[in-house]
Motif scaffolding. Structure first.
Motif, PDB file in Angstrom:
ATOM      1  N   LEU A  25      60.240  22.027  -1.433  1.00  0.00           N
ATOM      2  CA  LEU A  25      61.373  23.455  -1.324  1.00  0.00           C
ATOM      3  C   LEU A  25      60.647  24.552  -1.819  1.00  0.00           C
ATOM      4  CD1 LEU A  25      63.257  21.686  -4.262  1.00  0.00           C
ATOM      5  CD2 LEU A  25      63.841  21.767  -1.978  1.00  0.00           C
ATOM      6  N   VAL A  26      58.717  24.936  -2.286  1.00  0.00           N
ATOM      7  CA  VAL A  26      58.289  26.426  -2.057  1.00  0.00           C
ATOM      8  C   VAL A  26      58.195  26.537  -0.569  1.00  0.00           C
ATOM      9  CG1 VAL A  26      56.563  26.664  -3.072  1.00  0.00           C
ATOM     10  CG2 VAL A  26      57.248  24.803  -4.805  1.00  0.00           C
ATOM     11  N   LEU A  27      57.940  25.161   0.152  1.00  0.00           N
ATOM     12  CA  LEU A  27      57.417  25.696   1.105  1.00  0.00           C
ATOM     13  C   LEU A  27      58.965  26.067   2.093  1.00  0.00           C
ATOM     14  CD1 LEU A  27      55.539  23.818   4.573  1.00  0.00           C
ATOM     15  CD2 LEU A  27      57.695  24.329   4.446  1.00  0.00           C
ATOM     16  N   MET A  28      59.810  25.873   2.108  1.00  0.00           N
ATOM     17  CA  MET A  28      61.054  26.479   2.405  1.00  0.00           C
ATOM     18  C   MET A  28      61.200  27.398   1.695  1.00  0.00           C
ATOM     19  SD  MET A  28      63.600  22.713   2.379  1.00  0.00           S
ATOM     20  CE  MET A  28      64.600  23.291   2.892  1.00  0.00           C
ATOM     21  N   PHE A  30      59.825  30.104   0.855  1.00  0.00           N
ATOM     22  CA  PHE A  30      58.122  31.001   0.842  1.00  0.00           C
ATOM     23  C   PHE A  30      58.534  31.449   3.040  1.00  0.00           C
ATOM     24  CE2 PHE A  30      56.198  30.340  -3.077  1.00  0.00           C
ATOM     25  CZ  PHE A  30      56.215  31.931  -3.711  1.00  0.00           C
ATOM     26  N   SER A  31      59.576  30.266   3.045  1.00  0.00           N
ATOM     27  CA  SER A  31      59.427  30.742   4.275  1.00  0.00           C
ATOM     28  C   SER A  31      60.536  32.067   5.052  1.00  0.00           C
ATOM     29  CB  SER A  31      60.413  29.905   5.070  1.00  0.00           C
ATOM     30  OG  SER A  31      61.444  29.428   5.417  1.00  0.00           O
ATOM     31  N   PHE A  32      61.279  32.147   3.690  1.00  0.00           N
ATOM     32  CA  PHE A  32      62.156  33.452   3.528  1.00  0.00           C
ATOM     33  C   PHE A  32      61.172  34.523   3.132  1.00  0.00           C
ATOM     34  CE2 PHE A  32      65.211  29.870   4.282  1.00  0.00           C
ATOM     35  CZ  PHE A  32      65.921  29.542   5.752  1.00  0.00           C
ATOM     36  N   ASN A  33      59.818  34.321   3.112  1.00  0.00           N
ATOM     37  CA  ASN A  33      59.535  35.001   2.178  1.00  0.00           C
ATOM     38  C   ASN A  33      59.222  36.853   3.061  1.00  0.00           C
ATOM     39  OD1 ASN A  33      57.879  37.364  -0.435  1.00  0.00           O
ATOM     40  ND2 ASN A  33      56.309  35.515   0.352  1.00  0.00           N
ATOM     41  N   GLY A  34      59.714  37.866   2.890  1.00  0.00           N
ATOM     42  CA  GLY A  34      58.996  38.617   3.844  1.00  0.00           C
ATOM     43  C   GLY A  34      57.465  39.275   3.802  1.00  0.00           C
ATOM     44  N   SER A  35      56.926  38.476   2.747  1.00  0.00           N
ATOM     45  CA  SER A  35      55.525  38.626   2.698  1.00  0.00           C
ATOM     46  C   SER A  35      54.570  38.214   3.434  1.00  0.00           C
ATOM     47  CB  SER A  35      54.806  39.156   1.387  1.00  0.00           C
ATOM     48  OG  SER A  35      53.722  39.345   1.698  1.00  0.00           O
ATOM     49  N   LYS A  36      53.143  38.140   3.812  1.00  0.00           N
ATOM     50  CA  LYS A  36      52.721  36.508   4.009  1.00  0.00           C
ATOM     51  C   LYS A  36      51.975  35.584   3.361  1.00  0.00           C
ATOM     52  CE  LYS A  36      49.133  35.950   7.858  1.00  0.00           C
ATOM     53  NZ  LYS A  36      48.399  36.733   9.038  1.00  0.00           N
ATOM     54  N   SER A  37      52.379  36.475   2.374  1.00  0.00           N
ATOM     55  CA  SER A  37      51.142  35.607   0.995  1.00  0.00           C
ATOM     56  C   SER A  37      52.352  34.759   0.270  1.00  0.00           C
ATOM     57  CB  SER A  37      50.660  36.737  -0.013  1.00  0.00           C
ATOM     58  OG  SER A  37      50.433  36.430  -1.119  1.00  0.00           O
ATOM     59  N   MET A  38      52.080  33.633  -0.428  1.00  0.00           N
ATOM     60  CA  MET A  38      53.013  32.882  -0.425  1.00  0.00           C
ATOM     61  C   MET A  38      52.361  32.523  -2.714  1.00  0.00           C
ATOM     62  SD  MET A  38      52.347  29.011   1.459  1.00  0.00           S
ATOM     63  CE  MET A  38      54.048  28.467   0.031  1.00  0.00           C
ATOM     64  N   ALA A  39      51.620  34.275  -2.743  1.00  0.00           N
ATOM     65  CA  ALA A  39      51.603  34.051  -3.808  1.00  0.00           C
ATOM     66  C   ALA A  39      52.866  34.943  -4.838  1.00  0.00           C
ATOM     67  CB  ALA A  39      50.355  35.256  -4.102  1.00  0.00           C
ATOM     68  N   ARG A  40      53.495  36.096  -3.928  1.00  0.00           N
ATOM     69  CA  ARG A  40      54.413  36.556  -4.676  1.00  0.00           C
ATOM     70  C   ARG A  40      55.738  37.197  -3.819  1.00  0.00           C
ATOM     71  NH1 ARG A  40      53.410  42.187  -2.588  1.00  0.00           N
ATOM     72  NH2 ARG A  40      52.133  41.913  -0.587  1.00  0.00           N
ATOM     73  N   TRP A  41      56.820  37.188  -4.134  1.00  0.00           N
ATOM     74  CA  TRP A  41      57.848  37.487  -3.929  1.00  0.00           C
ATOM     75  C   TRP A  41      58.512  38.780  -3.213  1.00  0.00           C
ATOM     76  CZ3 TRP A  41      61.101  33.962  -0.871  1.00  0.00           C
ATOM     77  CH2 TRP A  41      62.370  34.932  -0.813  1.00  0.00           C
ATOM     78  N   THR A  42      58.242  39.267  -2.014  1.00  0.00           N
ATOM     79  CA  THR A  42      58.975  40.513  -2.037  1.00  0.00           C
ATOM     80  C   THR A  42      60.157  40.936  -0.817  1.00  0.00           C
ATOM     81  OG1 THR A  42      57.557  40.176   0.473  1.00  0.00           O
ATOM     82  CG2 THR A  42      56.466  40.810  -0.807  1.00  0.00           C
ATOM     83  N   GLY A  43      60.810  39.802  -0.588  1.00  0.00           N
ATOM     84  CA  GLY A  43      62.344  39.812  -0.397  1.00  0.00           C
ATOM     85  C   GLY A  43      62.440  38.788   0.806  1.00  0.00           C
ATOM     86  N   PHE A  44      64.052  38.693   1.402  1.00  0.00           N
ATOM     87  CA  PHE A  44      64.595  37.370   1.995  1.00  0.00           C
ATOM     88  C   PHE A  44      64.417  38.121   3.347  1.00  0.00           C
ATOM     89  CE2 PHE A  44      67.652  35.366   4.445  1.00  0.00           C
ATOM     90  CZ  PHE A  44      67.561  34.182   4.060  1.00  0.00           C
ATOM     91  N   SER A  45      64.094  37.462   4.424  1.00  0.00           N
ATOM     92  CA  SER A  45      63.747  37.727   5.643  1.00  0.00           C
ATOM     93  C   SER A  45      63.500  36.691   6.967  1.00  0.00           C
ATOM     94  CB  SER A  45      62.769  39.130   5.870  1.00  0.00           C
ATOM     95  OG  SER A  45      62.011  38.570   7.059  1.00  0.00           O
ATOM     96  N   PRO A 227      53.214  32.164   7.819  1.00  0.00           N
ATOM     97  CA  PRO A 227      54.740  31.699   6.897  1.00  0.00           C
ATOM     98  C   PRO A 227      54.823  30.967   8.125  1.00  0.00           C
ATOM     99  CG  PRO A 227      53.497  33.538   6.290  1.00  0.00           C
ATOM    100  CD  PRO A 227      52.457  33.511   7.533  1.00  0.00           C
ATOM    101  N   LYS A 228      54.706  30.858   9.460  1.00  0.00           N
ATOM    102  CA  LYS A 228      55.751  30.916  10.796  1.00  0.00           C
ATOM    103  C   LYS A 228      55.850  29.409  10.730  1.00  0.00           C
ATOM    104  CE  LYS A 228      52.708  32.923  13.315  1.00  0.00           C
ATOM    105  NZ  LYS A 228      52.398  33.343  14.734  1.00  0.00           N
ATOM    106  N   ILE A 229      54.537  28.493  10.498  1.00  0.00           N
ATOM    107  CA  ILE A 229      54.171  27.345  10.300  1.00  0.00           C
ATOM    108  C   ILE A 229      55.906  26.570   9.085  1.00  0.00           C
ATOM    109  CG2 ILE A 229      52.653  25.718   9.965  1.00  0.00           C
ATOM    110  CD1 ILE A 229      52.236  26.427  12.096  1.00  0.00           C
ATOM    111  N   ASN A 230      55.288  27.223   7.918  1.00  0.00           N
ATOM    112  CA  ASN A 230      56.684  27.342   7.220  1.00  0.00           C
ATOM    113  C   ASN A 230      58.290  27.186   7.240  1.00  0.00           C
ATOM    114  OD1 ASN A 230      54.267  27.147   4.710  1.00  0.00           O
ATOM    115  ND2 ASN A 230      54.944  28.941   3.696  1.00  0.00           N
ATOM    116  N   ALA A 231      58.466  27.552   8.708  1.00  0.00           N
ATOM    117  CA  ALA A 231      59.330  28.180   9.339  1.00  0.00           C
ATOM    118  C   ALA A 231      60.004  27.150   9.788  1.00  0.00           C
ATOM    119  CB  ALA A 231      59.655  29.282  10.030  1.00  0.00           C
ATOM    120  N   LEU A 232      58.351  26.282  10.516  1.00  0.00           N
ATOM    121  CA  LEU A 232      59.217  25.386  11.403  1.00  0.00           C
ATOM    122  C   LEU A 232      59.164  24.064  10.745  1.00  0.00           C
ATOM    123  CD1 LEU A 232      58.526  24.690  14.331  1.00  0.00           C
ATOM    124  CD2 LEU A 232      56.256  24.150  14.299  1.00  0.00           C
ATOM    125  N   CYS A 233      58.182  23.863   9.859  1.00  0.00           N
ATOM    126  CA  CYS A 233      58.599  22.821   8.822  1.00  0.00           C
ATOM    127  C   CYS A 233      59.761  22.143   8.325  1.00  0.00           C
ATOM    128  CB  CYS A 233      57.430  22.986   7.809  1.00  0.00           C
ATOM    129  SG  CYS A 233      55.583  22.293   8.191  1.00  0.00           S
TER     130      CYS A 233
END
Length: 269
Positions: A25-28, A30-45, A227-233
């Motif tokens: 669920l965390v991976l899913m 952050f696949s929509f996170n605007g930032s490359k980092s998984m440490a912070r959420w910068t917006g839906f994208s 994050p592209k791998i997060n999207a693929l998974c």
């Protein structure tokens, strides 16, 4: 006391599901996170999904993964189904021996190393062919042990009745036995397909240069997961879950229809 027991059972089941699926669920998310980092959420994208579609390396690895998974699952299902029918027809002691031998390819590390040595000894160079042969081999036992329970539930009288009515042995198997055990065959195919998608160990040892997704992800993991791998998974997880839900619902509906038909027949009699 019964309520307390049910409470602990429900709590245990809930904690187990959280433990299993929280990372996914965390991976899913952050696949929509605007930032490359998984440490912070910068917006839906959706930008990582767009980047995924334009990454030729990942797409090539995905094509290899899907093609190997589909072909190996189909071939393993064909071989494993008829192997299960043959094993089921054996006497008790030889059947037990063959079943135990059939479990050996399920030890992926041993299978991967064995194929690496075999391919080197035979001089087989085609990376795709090597991976495909290896995947078919380790998928066959899973198909066998998915089909075997359905064969045990099925009655041998069906086969004998088909033979008495004029069927040849092959016709009796194809027209009577196979349709009766079809839920087990479908389960074996789905299991083989998902295991092939997920395999790393056998693919790593068996291949010689070609990359599937598991090998590609392992190669880039040391530099950090994109994050592209997060999207693929996320896409693969949703597709596999939808496939499993569809197949299970279809199987449940078929069993209910068969049970209803049996009840109607018993009332008629």
């Amino acid at each position: 006391m019964k309520k307390l027991r049910n409470f602990f059972r429900g709590t245990y089941l809930g904690l187990m599901l959280i433990f299993l699926y929280a990372p996914i669920l965390v991976l899913m998310v952050f696949s929509f996170n605007g930032s490359k980092s998984m440490a912070r959420w910068t917006g839906f994208s959706f930008k990582w999904y767009e980047a995924l579609m334009h990454d030729s390396t990942i797409m090539n690895a995905l094509i290899v993964t899907l093609s190997v998974a589909v072909i190996s699952a189909l071939v393993a299902t064909f071989i494993g189904t008829f192997a299960a029918i043959g094993i089921h027809s054996m006497k008790k002691r030889p059947r037990a021996v063959v079943e135990n031998i059939s479990r050996l390819p399920m030890v992926n590390l041993v299978t991967g190393i064995s194929f690496m040595m075999l391919f080197a000894a035979l001089g087989i160079k085609g990376s795709y062919t090597r991976m495909l042969i290896a995947h078919i081999t380790f998928n066959i036992p899973y198909v066998i042990f998915s089909v075997m329970p359905k064969l045990r539930q099925s009655s041998n009288l069906l086969y004998e009745a088909a033979m008495d009515l004029g069927c040849t042995p092959i016709m009796a198997i194809l027209k009577v036995v196979i349709p009766d055990i079809m839920p087990g065959i479908v389960s074996g195919f789905v299991l083989a397909f998902t295991l092939s998608l997920d395999d790393f160990v056998v693919s790593w040892f068996a291949t010689d240069g070609i990359q599937n997704l598991s090998i590609y992800i392992y190669g880039i993991a040391r530099r950090g997961i994109s994050p592209k791998i997060n999207a693929l998974c996320t896409i693969m997880f949703v597709v596999v879950v939808a496939l499993l839900v569809f197949i299970n619902l279809k199987s449940i509906n078929e069993e209910r229809a068969a049970e209803t038909q049996r009840k109607k027949l018993s009332i008629t009699r």
